[in-house]
Design an enzyme around this catalytic site. Structure first.
Site, PDB file in Angstrom:
ATOM      1  N   GLY A 203       0.691  -1.287  -0.055  1.00  0.00           N
ATOM      2  CA  GLY A 203       0.208   0.058  -0.031  1.00  0.00           C
ATOM      3  C   GLY A 203       0.885   1.280  -0.178  1.00  0.00           C
ATOM      4  O   GLY A 203       1.971   1.098   0.160  1.00  0.00           O
ATOM      5  N   GLY A 208      -0.463   2.612   7.298  1.00  0.00           N
ATOM      6  CA  GLY A 208      -0.612   1.820   8.414  1.00  0.00           C
ATOM      7  C   GLY A 208      -0.196   0.398   8.497  1.00  0.00           C
ATOM      8  O   GLY A 208      -0.552  -0.429   9.116  1.00  0.00           O
ATOM      9  N   THR A 210       2.842  -0.894   9.060  1.00  0.00           N
ATOM     10  CA  THR A 210       3.703  -1.067  10.323  1.00  0.00           C
ATOM     11  C   THR A 210       3.109  -1.148  11.419  1.00  0.00           C
ATOM     12  O   THR A 210       2.964  -2.033  12.240  1.00  0.00           O
ATOM     13  CB  THR A 210       4.758  -0.078  10.364  1.00  0.00           C
ATOM     14  OG1 THR A 210       5.426  -0.063   9.118  1.00  0.00           O
ATOM     15  CG2 THR A 210       5.772  -0.532  11.457  1.00  0.00           C
ATOM     16  N   HIS A 424      -8.665  35.518  -9.952  1.00  0.00           N
ATOM     17  CA  HIS A 424      -8.242  34.052 -10.246  1.00  0.00           C
ATOM     18  C   HIS A 424      -9.237  32.836  -9.595  1.00  0.00           C
ATOM     19  O   HIS A 424      -9.620  32.201 -10.103  1.00  0.00           O
ATOM     20  CB  HIS A 424      -6.812  33.752 -10.238  1.00  0.00           C
ATOM     21  CG  HIS A 424      -5.939  32.820 -10.660  1.00  0.00           C
ATOM     22  ND1 HIS A 424      -5.420  32.728 -11.679  1.00  0.00           N
ATOM     23  CD2 HIS A 424      -6.130  31.491  -9.980  1.00  0.00           C
ATOM     24  CE1 HIS A 424      -5.227  31.235 -11.862  1.00  0.00           C
ATOM     25  NE2 HIS A 424      -5.504  30.605 -10.692  1.00  0.00           N
ATOM     26  N   GLU A 425      -9.196  32.985  -8.215  1.00  0.00           N
ATOM     27  CA  GLU A 425      -9.647  32.093  -7.254  1.00  0.00           C
ATOM     28  C   GLU A 425     -11.397  32.234  -7.616  1.00  0.00           C
ATOM     29  O   GLU A 425     -11.921  31.108  -7.671  1.00  0.00           O
ATOM     30  CB  GLU A 425      -9.417  32.477  -6.027  1.00  0.00           C
ATOM     31  CG  GLU A 425      -8.149  32.206  -5.518  1.00  0.00           C
ATOM     32  CD  GLU A 425      -7.329  30.972  -5.921  1.00  0.00           C
ATOM     33  OE1 GLU A 425      -8.309  29.895  -6.041  1.00  0.00           O
ATOM     34  OE2 GLU A 425      -6.356  30.870  -6.073  1.00  0.00           O
ATOM     35  N   ASP A 501      -2.219  25.016 -11.953  1.00  0.00           N
ATOM     36  CA  ASP A 501      -3.572  24.755 -12.936  1.00  0.00           C
ATOM     37  C   ASP A 501      -3.215  24.046 -14.187  1.00  0.00           C
ATOM     38  O   ASP A 501      -3.965  22.910 -14.514  1.00  0.00           O
ATOM     39  CB  ASP A 501      -4.401  25.706 -12.995  1.00  0.00           C
ATOM     40  CG  ASP A 501      -4.788  26.659 -11.813  1.00  0.00           C
ATOM     41  OD1 ASP A 501      -4.920  26.170 -10.618  1.00  0.00           O
ATOM     42  OD2 ASP A 501      -4.920  27.899 -11.810  1.00  0.00           O
TER      43      ASP A 501
END
Length: 610
Positions: A203, A208, A210, A424-425, A501
């Site tokens: 994975g 997780g 270990t 822009h946002e 972007d």
């Protein structure tokens, strides 16, 4: 879990070896290097030099005479003759001279006293001190090379258990079966079933793997050996294989038991057979293969291994009979993320307003380690604000901290730059809101972050999505190009703020054409393959140069089409773009609810005028 550590080798022995080499060098080699060059001459030459008054210094020994000439560095040597008038002639020539009246020592005795005796004393002292250190460490042999340094855990109630691991129910089910087999093997042998000899946990990093192995150690009533794959890699050929033999020898003595090898790809890579390869690693791998499925067998020894590069493992290591079972430990889904957040939230004081379902939706794609970091960052923010409980606002801010970094308190944008970032946002958010296939907007901000982002728009899906349609991907492309389109529509110029972007849009468009088969021209033919899917997913093209040029042309055409669509949407709603950008410019941060409320009010007003 209580750890039983094997005694470490005293460092004094290694230092002693180095000091011994230095001492031998100083005693034997240095005198030879520093020895002056001596040239032998006959006595007649010596007498002629005296008469010519060319001698500067003379040393008379019992058997030999050493002298140097004026202005010279070479030492000349001649034998001693019966010459009573030598002293008078030397005095008359102006030379300085002396006679060594001490008897010289036997060369054999001199070597014994200056070399052998100090060496014996040094060895005796090193052995005595080393013995004391070994006794203190509880060991018997300090120079035991090739011994396994695996950590041995014994059962303890203070360790990690399956109840402490959330979000990986399938992996826990597979491992719980192994623990049950170790507790009661007769239940399985009565049916004729045999457990897998090896279990491979695969994975992405931070999911997780270990921790699951530690949970197995906490649940099992058997010895648990833990070692990293890199600890088998040694400088000398054969040492790694010796460590493998020693590890399994210890495991067989304490069977039934579990052996956990973390990052097994360090020694389990594919053998290419090329000349000049890593012989030490290949010998270590061969020994591991033999121990896992040799003539002797390893009854009662269960092997767990973890890796995030399963495609690089040798096929002989992953075949049935060795690592029989592969347990995927993937990124958690929405339900898993919520469970992981609740597990880590046990360690902190959580306020009543915290909705873990909302936090889990906002943290889409986060691993277990990142979710633990989000909880910890939220607790740190509460402490900085002087509060003793963690609120939902703390956790939401911590998600942004993990994604985009901390807020840059001292970053000052000029008025023009602030307005550009606002447009822009809002361009991203407005294009997303005007499309039906886009995820809802959660938050818009123009506060700079330490990651380098001057602002960002956060979109959060309402539910968990495992598949994306072509329409949703096209909507995502349009949303990504919306920032640049807003700059073009409102300001008539473009900036460097769209670099990220552009990168994301190019990657999505190329995947649609070359990997997802979302084009009529190439149909369901894979032109691109993914490598290291758990470590970033690097891609490589698997087509001719002519086809690759055609793919590049299609990518440009696809992104340009969505860019033009975003441009037309913002041009059509120019007044709304200006209004929302002004609100963001003044407030710097607005929530998705505020954004949608302004949008709906403006749309109703447009309908009323129409």
């Amino acid at each position: 879990m209580k750890e039983v550590k094997s005694p470490k080798k005293p460092l004094l022995y290694y230092y002693g070896i180095v000091l011994l080499i230095i001492a031998l060098f100083n005693l034997l080699v240095t005198p030879l290097l520093n020895r002056r060059s001596i040239e032998e001459v006959d006595y007649g030459t010596f007498m002629s030099k005296i008469e010519a008054q060319q001698i500067e210094k003379v040393e008379i020994d019992d058997d030999e005479i050493y002298y140097t000439e004026k202005g010279g560095k070479t030492v000349y040597c001649t034998g001693v003759m019966d010459d009573p008038s030598l002293t008078e002639r030397l005095y008359a020539s102006g030379a300085t001279f002396s006679r060594d009246v001490q008897k010289t020592m036997s060369p054999l005795l001199s070597f014994f006293l200056t070399s052998i005796v100090p060496l014996l004393l040094f060895l005796a002292l090193g052995r005595y001190v080393g013995k004391k250190l070994v006794e203190q460490a509880g060991g018997k042999n300090a120079m035991a090379f090739g011994k396994s340094n695996a950590k041995v855990y014994v059962q303890s109630t203070a360790g990690i258990h399956f109840s402490d691991v959330a979000g990986e129910d399938e992996a826990k089910e597979s491992l719980a079966e192994i623990v049950d087999y170790l507790h009661d093997p007769k239940k399985y042998t009565d049916v004729g079933a045999s457990m897998p000899k090896g279990i491979l946990l695969v994975g992405p990093p931070g999911t997780g793997k270990t921790m699951l192995a530690k949970a197995v150690a906490g649940e099992a009533n058997v010895p648990f050996f833990s070692i990293s794959g890199s600890e088998f890699v040694e400088m000398f050929v054969g040492m790694g294989a010796s460590k493998v033999r020693d590890l399994f020898s210890q495991a067989k003595e304490k069977a039934p038991c579990i052996v956990f090898i973390d990052e097994i790809d360090a020694i389990g890579k594919k053998r290419d057979g090329q000349f000049g390869g890593n012989d030490e690693r290949e010998q270590t791998l061969n020994q591991l293969l033999t121990e896992m499925d040799g003539f002797e067998g390893n009854n009662g020894v269960m092997i767990l291994a973890a890796t995030n590069r399963p495609e690089s493992l040798d096929p002989a290591l992953t075949r049935p009979g060795r690592f029989d079972r592969r347990v995927p430990v993937e990124l958690p889904d929405l339900k898993g993320r919520e469970a992981i957040l609740r597990v880590h939230a046990r360690k902190i004081r959580v306020g009543d307003d915290v909705d873990f379902h909302t936090i889990a939706r906002m943290a889409a794609g986060a691993s277990g380690a990142e979710l633990a970091n989000i909880i910890n960052e939220g607790a740190l923010r509460a402490v900085r604000d002087g509060r003793k409980t963690v609120t939902e606002a703390d956790l939401e801010e911590s998600i942004e901290t993990v994604i985009a970094g901390y807020q840059k308190k001292n970053a000052v944008l000029s008025d023009h730059e602030k307005r550009v970032v606002s447009y822009h946002e809002i361009g991203h958010a407005l294009v997303a809101a005007l499309q039906t296939d886009s995820a809802p907007v959660q938050k818009i901000t123009i506060i700079p972050r330490t990651s380098g982002a001057l602002g960002y728009t956060m979109q959060v899906e309402q539910g968990e999505k495992n598949l994306m349609t072509r329409g949703e991907l096209l909507a995502k492309l349009a949303t990504l190009t919306g920032g640049r389109a807003a700059e073009e529509v409102a300001l008539g110029e473009i900036t460097t703020g769209a670099s990220n972007d552009i990168e994301q849009a190019t990657r999505i468009a190329r995947a649609m054409i070359a990997q997802y088969g979302m084009t009529d021209e190439f149909d369901m033919v894979a032109m691109q393959t993914t490598r290291n899917q758990y470590l970033g997913g690097d891609t490589s093209m698997s087509c001719s140069e002519q086809t690759q040029r055609e793919i590049d042309r299609k990518v440009v055409e696809l992104v340009r089409t969505e860019h033009e669509r975003a441009h037309s949407l913002l041009t059509e709603h120019r007044a709304l773009l200006d209004q929302l950008a002004q609100v963001l410019y003044e407030k710097e941060t607005i929530t998705g609810e505020e954004f949608m409320r302004i949008l709906h009010a403006a749309q109703k007003e447009e309908e009323h005028h129409a």
